[in-house]
Design an enzyme around this catalytic site. Structure first.
Site, PDB file in Angstrom:
ATOM      1  N   THR A 528       0.927  -1.098   0.032  1.00  0.00           N
ATOM      2  CA  THR A 528      -0.063   0.004   0.013  1.00  0.00           C
ATOM      3  C   THR A 528       1.151   1.347   0.130  1.00  0.00           C
ATOM      4  O   THR A 528       2.024   1.213   0.604  1.00  0.00           O
ATOM      5  CB  THR A 528      -0.798   0.165   1.456  1.00  0.00           C
ATOM      6  OG1 THR A 528      -1.631  -1.290   1.438  1.00  0.00           O
ATOM      7  CG2 THR A 528      -1.868   1.246   1.293  1.00  0.00           C
ATOM      8  N   PHE A 530       0.939   5.402   0.484  1.00  0.00           N
ATOM      9  CA  PHE A 530       0.362   6.541   1.391  1.00  0.00           C
ATOM     10  C   PHE A 530       0.874   7.881   0.829  1.00  0.00           C
ATOM     11  O   PHE A 530       2.098   8.055   0.462  1.00  0.00           O
ATOM     12  CB  PHE A 530       0.716   6.332   2.764  1.00  0.00           C
ATOM     13  CG  PHE A 530       0.256   4.977   3.268  1.00  0.00           C
ATOM     14  CD1 PHE A 530       1.015   3.838   3.227  1.00  0.00           C
ATOM     15  CD2 PHE A 530      -0.903   5.055   4.149  1.00  0.00           C
ATOM     16  CE1 PHE A 530       0.442   2.808   3.680  1.00  0.00           C
ATOM     17  CE2 PHE A 530      -1.285   4.198   4.789  1.00  0.00           C
ATOM     18  CZ  PHE A 530      -0.562   2.778   4.595  1.00  0.00           C
TER      19      PHE A 530
END
Ligand code: PEP
Ligand code: MN
Length: 631
Positions: A528, A530
């Site tokens: 992921t 960010f």
């Protein structure tokens, strides 16, 4: 006249031009636009423009056709953004200013300031010198009122504005306030305008009771010619034959004025209508018409108010108005201005930096917290219930940075955060951080695999560990939970010895739980990324230590064949590589979309230039920020 300078003009050539203009008694303003730098020269002009045109470094000389010069759009194409303390008025913000008509006592202004700040006001108003129709009406507390107003502004972290009625008070008032207000009755009090202009401070200039738009702009010109460039215009209703309302609100003045001047224009629905029930609908109409903000009268006991009680909103009415304005903002491409509470000052007057605090969404131990730890050494974290709360925390200054997920390699884009970025123009992207998502099977200490009857996790967590669950725990019930770290704290709290949770190791560590199996995800290539967001004013310090190689933008295009291609072609021509493209619905505009694009960039300056070139083809182009790629 407007003197457009050549891009390669030297400092010496510029000084020579300025000196000649000064010798001829002209007032000069240098304006650095996005495209050109120009000198505005105004005053009684006896010069032949050709004399200037022939000077080295001059590209062209253009006369200004309007009687107001410094205020005109001809001189300055870009919108002026006026800074009042830490609040900005203009551009794509809507600013709420509120407070009582008059400061009546220390207690009264303190109470009302607390109420309006809580509801979302960012500037406090309150009259200390009241120009009343009758000499027998309350005339204001004078300097004593200014002291209370200042105290209330400082206490609640709001810059303050109040009306000045006499040139003789200007110097004294400048020490107490952040923005002068010139009232409707004084709009053409030229001696007052001159004196206030000389302070160079921000001024809210109300439209006169029966002033034409041109007369109003000429009043702004007086202020500007005397030394301030920080003028905010305010439409507050004009005198007509209509008696149903106190004045007649001229909503169309808002877009008309915006065409004629670069100065921001706000609206005052309180004085425009004179009646409490009409304030909210007319306030919304002003924002819909394009106003950069509202100035509204609010009173906690309007029945006892010493002036303008009938038009003062009750606290709950003001709260509702702010919420409605916030909902309307995306429709007009703006966002409600909110500012951090004022930080304490050091002896040198510098704001004290709060301890570094970073907001993220989720419970302690969430993957987002891991992202925060990867990006920052030694910080305090602020866990937030929702993405929206994390944005708010950064916007309000409760946290200096926010770390928000933007994309997962298996799950795709986290669209909520793209949408939220468009709603917070004060926030900008300064960094990127990537986390490998490693799922562990977590239990209360002592629990064995055979004991497990239920497995809690976020649906994504359960889906990403499907192979392990089918193989190792085929009879366990899978229970979806709203976040992975929350699932861990849940089984801890219930002390369930027949339950497990799937989450990252940080969540196990934070909760003092046991890891039964590590890295149980089916696909180990699960990442992921960010974005690190902060308020604009903090951006430079963060970026200076991380030279950016990426930029993120949003824009819209006209509903015509090939418009997106035309925009992307410009980037192609400059060999700027596109990394990601998403289209998202525009809030409040059904079936209309904006694009979110990330680019690989050579450097910020070059990218900004290319964006200038794109502006004719793309609409509402907005640079969300620059960052150094983490992957
Ligand atoms: C006020 O703001 O209280 C006021 C007197 O406004 P205006 O000058 O617009 O009447
Ligand atoms: Mn009033």
């Amino acid at each position: 006249m407007i003197i457009v300078l050549k891009q390669d003009i030297t400092g010496k050539q510029k000084d020579e031009i300025k000196n000649l203009l000064k010798e001829n008694g002209l007032i000069i303003r240098e304006i650095k636009g996005k495209e050109d730098t120009v000198l505005g020269a105004v005053g009684v002009n006896r010069m032949d423009p050709r004399q200037i045109e022939l000077m080295e470094g001059v590209a062209s000389v253009v006369p200004i056709s309007k009687p107001y010069k410094l205020a005109s759009r001809e001189l300055k194409k870009e919108d002026t953004v006026v800074s009042v303390g830490n609040v900005k008025i203009g551009g794509n913000r809507v600013v709420m200013m509120a407070g009582p008509c008059a400061v009546e006592s220390e207690k009264q202004i303190m109470e009302i300031a607390g109420i309006v700040r809580q509801a979302g006001a960012v500037i406090l108003r309150g009259g200390a010198f009241k120009p009343r129709t009758s000499p027998y009406s309350f005339q204001g507390l004078g300097e004593e009122g200014l002291k209370y107003l200042r105290k209330a502004g400082d206490e609640f972290g709001m810059p303050v504005t109040t009306e000045v009625v006499s040139p003789r008070d200007v110097r004294m008032m400048a020490d107490y306030i952040d923005m002068f207000q010139i009232g409707a009755r004084n709009m053409q009090n030229f001696e007052l305008l001159k004196e206030v202009g000389k302070t160079g401070m921000p001024v809210l200039l109300k439209r006169g009771l029966s002033a034409t738009i041109e007369e109003w702009l000429m009043a702004a010109e007086y202020l500007m010619a005397n030394g301030t460039d920080q003028v905010v215009l305010c439409e507050r209703g004009i005198r007509t034959y209509e008696k149903a309302t106190r004045n007649t609100l001229d909503c169309s003045a808002i877009p008309v004025v915006q065409k004629l001047t670069h100065l921001p224009v706000v609206g005052d629905p309180s004085h425009a209508t004179g009646m409490r029930d009409l304030v909210a609908p007319m306030g919304l109409a002003l924002v819909a018409a394009g106003a950069s903000g509202l100035i509204v009268e609010v009173h906690n006991h309007p029945e006892k108010a010493l002036s303008d009680g009938p038009q003062s909103l009750l606290p709950q009415q003001f709260e509702k108005l702010v919420r409605d304005v916030q909902a309307l903002c995306p429709v007009v491409g703006k966002s409600l201005e909110s500012v951090p509470r004022v930080m304490p000052k050091t002896e040198e007057g510098q704001a004290v930096q709060n301890e570094l605090c970073v907001a993220f969404q989720g419970e302690r131990g969430a993957f987002s917290e891991l992202a925060v730890r990867n990006a920052f050494d030694d910080v305090n974290v602020l866990p937030c219930r929702s993405f929206h709360d994390a944005f708010e925390a950064v916007n309000k200054g409760q946290a200096k940075y926010g770390v928000l997920p933007i994309e997962n390699t298996l799950g795709g884009t986290i669209v909520d955060n793209i949408d939220l970025m468009t709603r917070y123009p004060n926030l900008t992207i300064v960094g990127e951080v990537q986390v490998r998502v490693i799922h562990d099977l977590i239990v209360n200490p002592g629990v064995k695999k055979e004991d497990i009857k239920k497995v809690y996790s976020h649906p994504q967590g359960l889906a990403q560990c499907r192979d392990f669950l089918e193989r190792e725990l085929p009879y366990a019930q899978q229970v979806p939970f709203f976040d992975t770290a929350g699932a861990v704290s849940h089984i801890k709290e219930t002390g369930d010895m027949h339950a497990a949770a799937i989450a990252g190791a940080t969540a196990a560590e934070y909760n003092g739980m046991e890891i039964l199996a590590e890295s149980i995800e089916t696909n180990p290539r699960n990442y992921t990324r960010f974005f690190i967001l902060t308020r604009e004013e903090n951006a430079a310090t963060f970026r200076s230590s991380n030279t950016p190689d990426r930029a993120a933008v949003t824009f819209t295009v006209a509903d015509k064949a090939g418009m997106l291609v035309e925009v992307l072609d410009v980037f192609k021509a400059h060999e700027i590589n596109m990394k990601k493209l998403e289209s998202r619905p525009i809030a409040g505009k059904p079936w209309q979309y904006f694009f979110f694009v990330e680019f690989e960039i050579p450097c910020e300056e070059k990218f900004k230039e290319v964006c200038q070139e794109v502006k004719g083809k793309a609409e509402d182009l907005n640079i969300l920020g620059y960052y150094k790629s983490a992957h």
